[in-house]
Design a protein around this motif. Structure first.
Motif, PDB file in Angstrom:
ATOM      1  N   ALA A 188       0.836  -1.207   0.000  1.00 49.86           N
ATOM      2  CA  ALA A 188       0.000   0.000   0.000  1.00 49.86           C
ATOM      3  C   ALA A 188       0.865   1.248   0.000  1.00 49.86           C
ATOM      4  O   ALA A 188       0.555   2.242  -0.684  1.00 49.86           O
ATOM      5  CB  ALA A 188      -0.930  -0.010   1.209  1.00 49.86           C
ATOM      6  N   GLU A 189       1.958   1.191   0.730  1.00 46.58           N
ATOM      7  CA  GLU A 189       2.876   2.338   0.752  1.00 46.58           C
ATOM      8  C   GLU A 189       3.610   2.451  -0.583  1.00 46.58           C
ATOM      9  O   GLU A 189       3.781   3.550  -1.126  1.00 46.58           O
ATOM     10  CB  GLU A 189       3.886   2.148   1.896  1.00 46.58           C
ATOM     11  N   LYS A 190       4.031   1.325  -1.137  1.00 48.68           N
ATOM     12  CA  LYS A 190       4.712   1.321  -2.430  1.00 48.68           C
ATOM     13  C   LYS A 190       3.790   1.799  -3.546  1.00 48.68           C
ATOM     14  O   LYS A 190       4.231   2.429  -4.514  1.00 48.68           O
ATOM     15  CB  LYS A 190       5.222  -0.092  -2.743  1.00 48.68           C
ATOM     16  N   ARG A 191       2.512   1.495  -3.406  1.00 46.78           N
ATOM     17  CA  ARG A 191       1.551   1.830  -4.456  1.00 46.78           C
ATOM     18  C   ARG A 191       1.463   3.339  -4.691  1.00 46.78           C
ATOM     19  O   ARG A 191       1.134   3.791  -5.790  1.00 46.78           O
ATOM     20  CB  ARG A 191       0.162   1.280  -4.079  1.00 46.78           C
ATOM     21  N   LYS A 192       1.796   4.095  -3.666  1.00 44.73           N
ATOM     22  CA  LYS A 192       1.764   5.563  -3.788  1.00 44.73           C
ATOM     23  C   LYS A 192       2.821   6.063  -4.770  1.00 44.73           C
ATOM     24  O   LYS A 192       2.714   7.163  -5.298  1.00 44.73           O
ATOM     25  CB  LYS A 192       1.988   6.208  -2.423  1.00 44.73           C
ATOM     26  N   THR A 193       3.859   5.236  -4.998  1.00 48.81           N
ATOM     27  CA  THR A 193       4.946   5.644  -5.899  1.00 48.81           C
ATOM     28  C   THR A 193       4.691   5.203  -7.332  1.00 48.81           C
ATOM     29  O   THR A 193       5.459   5.531  -8.232  1.00 48.81           O
ATOM     30  CB  THR A 193       6.283   5.034  -5.433  1.00 48.81           C
TER      31      THR A 193
END
Length: 519
Positions: free
Chosen positions: A377-382
């Motif tokens: 979910a955090e990676k998806r922001k990138t």
């Protein structure tokens, strides 16, 4: 036969697999009597000691090693990676000496399991020490046959019938390697459990500290079906007069689990050091600086256990007096390079290959997939807004619908994304790296079909595809980038077998010896 690395792999693949052993703990499918898990467990350490003796080693020999022994359901691989990195960081050699690491499973090469100073042993060393152990076991069998007057053919004596199963053999080989190579500090990861694990032939004199990482439900046939039952098993790594570091659990069955750990430590005359979440959260952890560093917010708990254990290990080696536990920020400053540079294949790993970015994590339980969901979910922001987001997934043995739900709902909760916006498509594959040969029978795709049906329930707008090998899945994903130069982001998870097969498509290392636990 030539004593080559390739020959060693062929010999290794001939002995009984881990899966054949773990299957003994599964419920019987017929009415015929089967040995109980209790009986099988009770035999484990005595049998391992006999195999050790046949290989020419004793527990007294193992006392020359200084081991940090790591058990746990989740995070033990990460803890071992942090420990190895800290012990091999600049300036540690005068006290730590040469560093050996024994872990499992491997993903690309069996040599990953046995490391010297943070690197897999060379092919030449693997072959040398493999055959030294193999020949010692053969000689012991030959001597036993001569003593008892048994008629045993040379082929049987020299073959796999006189050898222990896969994990036991490699455990013995790892200890043999570390002793031959003059290793001073050793990081040892349990295979399954702790009390009856093959690595637990280590006597107290060979252990400087132990770690019990995150506890969860897995391998229930061997370990039990509740966290307190599993905690009893994991606490087998506690040793008299040695510190064992673990995360203090609260809520739910946390207090009952902690009572089991405390009781077991007291029975074994070990010192249980409980690391509180508040201390870890106040510190906050340390993020890696490289793209292939160990990632994930949850890693701070693994870092904390590793910091405490490595500090105790070095104190024991240095002969210093016991003292009050140092605070995490102080320890983290001392071992900062080791924390930042820790690496572990297939765990929260990011790989970029042209227009495809691979987010790879070998999580294979509902709990661990929830952590994967937080990380992704955090990676998806990138990820670029127009990128195509793909799930590459498999899990052959567990409840695939439950696992997909844990992953999907976790990403949705952490990212605030609606269900139909998480993945554009999902590919469900078996773990075989390559297409089947012409004469090979069709592969069973029932699990993959069930996974696709579960995904359609969770997210009807996600396109699902089923394939029977990882190479074909990779080809489908790479073909997506040909459409108007689209970027593709792929989350690969659900199984370490799947992750290993994927990594071998990037880095074909060797044929054979892919035996792993059922993860």
């Amino acid at each position: 036969m030539a004593r080559t690395y390739e020959s060693a792999l062929a010999h290794l693949d001939s002995i009984q697999s881990n899966r054949a052993i773990t299957s003994l703990f599964a419920p019987p499918v017929s009415s015929s009597p089967a040995p109980s898990a209790k009986d099988l467990n009770a035999l484990a350490i005595p049998e391992m000691l006999l195999w050790l003796e046949r290989a020419g080693l004793t527990q007294h020999d193992l006392e020359r090693l200084n081991c940090i022994h790591v058990a746990g359901t989740k995070g033990k691989g990460s803890v071992c990676a942090f420990l190895t990195s800290m012990l091999t960081q600049h300036g540690m050699a005068p006290v730590a000496g040469r560093v050996g690491t024994y872990t499992s499973p491997h993903l690309v090469s069996v040599r990953e399991r046995i490391q010297l100073d943070g690197r897999p042993i060379s092919r030449a060393l693997f072959a040398r020490y493999f055959f030294e152990v193999w020949d010692a076991l053969t000689d012991a069998a030959r001597a036993e046959a001569a003593r008892t007057g048994a008629e045993v053919s040379a082929a049987e004596l020299e073959g796999p019938a006189t050898k222990p199963f896969y994990f036991r053999f490699l455990t013995i080989m790892a200890f043999h390697t570390f002793l031959k190579e003059g290793v001073r500090s050793v990081v040892v990861e349990c295979g399954i459990g702790g009390e009856y694990d093959s690595t637990n032939v280590l006597p107290a004199e060979a252990v400087t500290a132990s770690v019990i990482s995150q506890l969860g439900i897995d391998h229930v046939g061997m370990l039990g079906s509740t966290r307190p039952e599993i905690a009893w098993m994991k606490a087998g790594v506690c040793k008299p007069g040695r510190k064992c570091f673990t995360r203090r659990l609260v809520g739910g069955d946390g207090e009952e689990t902690m009572q089991v750990l405390r009781q077991r430590a007291a029975e074994k005359q070990a010192i249980l050091v409980e690391v509180e979440d508040q201390e870890v959260e106040q510190w906050g952890g340390m993020q890696g600086t490289e793209t292939d560093s160990l990632e994930g917010e949850f890693q701070k708990y693994n870092q904390a256990l590793a910091l405490k254990a490595v500090n105790e290990h070095l104190r024991m080696l240095d002969g210093g007096p016991d003292r009050e536990e140092e605070q995490l920020p102080v320890l983290a400053k001392r071992f900062s390079n080791g924390l930042r540079w820790a690496r572990l294949k297939g765990r929260c790993e990011t790989k970029r290959d042209g227009d495809v970015t691979w987010f790879i994590d070998g999580a294979h339980t509902a709990e661990s997939l929830e952590e994967t969901a937080k990380w992704f979910a955090e990676k998806r922001k990138t990820i670029a807004s127009k990128a195509r987001v793909v799930l590459l997934f498999n899990q052959q043995e567990r409840d695939v619908a439950k696992l997909l739900r844990a992953l999907h709902e976790g990403i949705q909760r952490e990212s605030g994304t609606t269900a139909d916006m998480i993945f554009n498509c999902a590919i469900f594959t078996r773990n075989e790296p390559h297409r089947r040969t012409v004469d090979e029978p069709e592969r069973d795709l029932n699990v993959q079909q069930a996974a696709a049906a579960a995904m359609q329930e969770l997210c009807p707008k996600t396109k699902t595809t089923i394939v029977d090998n990882v190479s074909e899945a990779v080809e489908i994903i790479k073909a997506m980038t040909h459409d108007e130069d689209i970027k593709v982001a792929v989350l690969t998870t659900g199984s370490l077998h799947l992750v290993g097969a994927l990594l071998r498509t990037f880095q074909p290392e060797e044929l054979g010896s892919y035996d792993t636990l059922d993860t």
